[in-house]
Design a protein around this motif. Structure first.
Motif, PDB file in Angstrom:
ATOM      1  N   GLY A  49       0.835  -1.157   0.144  1.00  0.00           N
ATOM      2  CA  GLY A  49       0.006  -0.071   0.042  1.00  0.00           C
ATOM      3  C   GLY A  49       1.034   1.412  -0.095  1.00  0.00           C
ATOM      4  O   GLY A  49       0.499   2.256  -0.821  1.00  0.00           O
ATOM      5  N   LYS A  50       2.019   1.385   0.855  1.00  0.00           N
ATOM      6  CA  LYS A  50       2.719   2.388   0.779  1.00  0.00           C
ATOM      7  C   LYS A  50       3.431   2.609  -0.444  1.00  0.00           C
ATOM      8  O   LYS A  50       3.677   3.942  -1.048  1.00  0.00           O
ATOM      9  N   ILE A  51       3.964   1.512  -1.133  1.00  0.00           N
ATOM     10  CA  ILE A  51       4.625   1.598  -2.422  1.00  0.00           C
ATOM     11  C   ILE A  51       3.894   2.397  -3.339  1.00  0.00           C
ATOM     12  O   ILE A  51       4.121   3.144  -4.111  1.00  0.00           O
ATOM     13  N   LEU A  52       2.689   1.729  -3.432  1.00  0.00           N
ATOM     14  CA  LEU A  52       1.491   2.126  -4.406  1.00  0.00           C
ATOM     15  C   LEU A  52       1.200   3.808  -4.181  1.00  0.00           C
ATOM     16  O   LEU A  52       1.114   4.536  -5.146  1.00  0.00           O
ATOM     17  N   ASP A  53       1.228   3.890  -3.156  1.00  0.00           N
ATOM     18  CA  ASP A  53       0.761   5.558  -2.792  1.00  0.00           C
ATOM     19  C   ASP A  53       1.962   6.279  -3.248  1.00  0.00           C
ATOM     20  O   ASP A  53       1.538   7.476  -3.655  1.00  0.00           O
ATOM     21  N   THR A  54       3.016   5.961  -2.963  1.00  0.00           N
ATOM     22  CA  THR A  54       4.160   6.766  -3.193  1.00  0.00           C
ATOM     23  C   THR A  54       4.251   6.893  -4.767  1.00  0.00           C
ATOM     24  O   THR A  54       4.361   7.949  -5.220  1.00  0.00           O
ATOM     25  N   TYR A  55       4.159   5.913  -5.493  1.00  0.00           N
ATOM     26  CA  TYR A  55       4.143   6.006  -6.880  1.00  0.00           C
ATOM     27  C   TYR A  55       3.021   6.763  -7.442  1.00  0.00           C
ATOM     28  O   TYR A  55       3.098   7.765  -8.358  1.00  0.00           O
TER      29      TYR A  55
END
Length: 312
Positions: A49-55
């Protein structure tokens, strides 16, 4: 956020943080096509989730949907319901990638053939180190014939679930993914779509799929066999203008009864490593040996893996 994208790329991810950047970047690098990338974070407990939000903060084409875990099929149903594009392209997580011209190539195909319902491309299958195992390519005739076979042995779909782009209008017309299919949801959809028009394909390799030892293909073979039989039975019922309700209800019960058993998980994982080793023999004996050894590590009594090592 894209208001009128040509293509909506739809993907679901569950605990895929380690390989997620590779997949995301392959889509964001697609050339010469207006697209949105819809990713359903299906209740991941890792950093997905964090990786997706960052992208997503850095690229407005990326749309993230966070939800409680519901399984692949329901996640895809939700993702496709959010799609704005005339065409929907599937993409799988797990380190799979689309090569740079995949979307534009498939878009141009569907735009040229107005009676086509979907198109697929060739797929290169690789091991967890991204070394080639084998490739699947098929002609248009092979694909259309394979989707209309009346036996499980001959029934054949596209090279990979993630290799397909389809018309959103046809997807909605046939009813989309069906929640009864926890597995084989793609085969069920492709066959129903094929009943509405021509299925296109190109033998060009535009998609790369990673073989994962504990992935769905490895862990859920019994369930896949049950679902594939239901797919075929439903197709026969549609041909005869009969209701599919009883088959779908029975499928739900059959899948519940055949839930994956933990006591054979190591054997199934070992079988996956063995399969990768057998494929790798065509390219590298050293790599094949590593896969056979991994099979034995997972399941020390894997006779076939021992024999392969001895006979090399």
């Amino acid at each position: 956020m894209q208001n009128n994208p040509q293509v909506s790329v739809v993907m679901s991810v569950y605990n895929g943080a380690d390989s997620l950047p590779r997949t995301i970047e392959s889509i964001l690098a697609q050339e010469n096509v207006d697209f949105e990338f819809i990713v359903v974070n299906d209740g991941s407990k890792d950093n997905s989730g964090k990786i997706l939000d960052t992208y997503a903060q850095g690229d407005p084409r990326l749309r993230i949907i966070h939800q409680e875990n519901s399984g692949l099929t329901k996640a895809l149903i939700r993702g496709c319901a959010e799609a704005k594009g005339e065409f929907i392209a599937r993409q799988d997580a797990g380190g799979d990638i689309s090569y740079p011209r995949r979307l534009v190539s498939q878009l141009e195909q569907l735009q040229r053939e107005s009676n086509a319902v979907f198109t697929s491309c060739g797929t290169r299958y690789v091991d967890p180190e991204h070394e080639i195992l084998y490739e699947v390519q098929m002609t248009q005739a092979e694909l259309n014939e394979g989707l209309h076979e009346d036996s499980l042995e001959k029934l054949k779909g596209p090279s990979h679930h993630g290799s397909v782009m389809f018309r959103r209008s046809i997807y909605e017309f046939v009813g989309g993914y069906r929640s009864a299919y926890k597995v084989a949801q793609d085969l069920d959809l492709w066959i129903r779509m094929s009943e509405c028009g021509l299925c296109l394909t190109t033998e060009e390799i535009l998609y790369e799929a990673v073989w994962i030892s504990n992935g769905i293909s490895s862990r859920q073979r019994p369930q896949q066999a049950i679902a594939a039989k239901a797919v075929l039975d439903c197709a026969i019922h549609r041909q005869r203008k009969l209701s599919e309700d009883d088959i779908l209800n029975k499928l739900t019960e059959d899948l519940k009864k055949s839930k994956f058993r933990l006591d054979n998980s190591k054997l199934l994982e070992a079988n996956a490593w063995y399969f990768m080793g057998a494929c790798a023999l065509n390219y590298s004996r050293d790599r094949a040996r590593r896969h056979f050894l991994q099979a034995i590590k997972c399941y020390p009594f894997h006779v076939k893996a021992f024999l392969r090592l001895i006979l090399q």
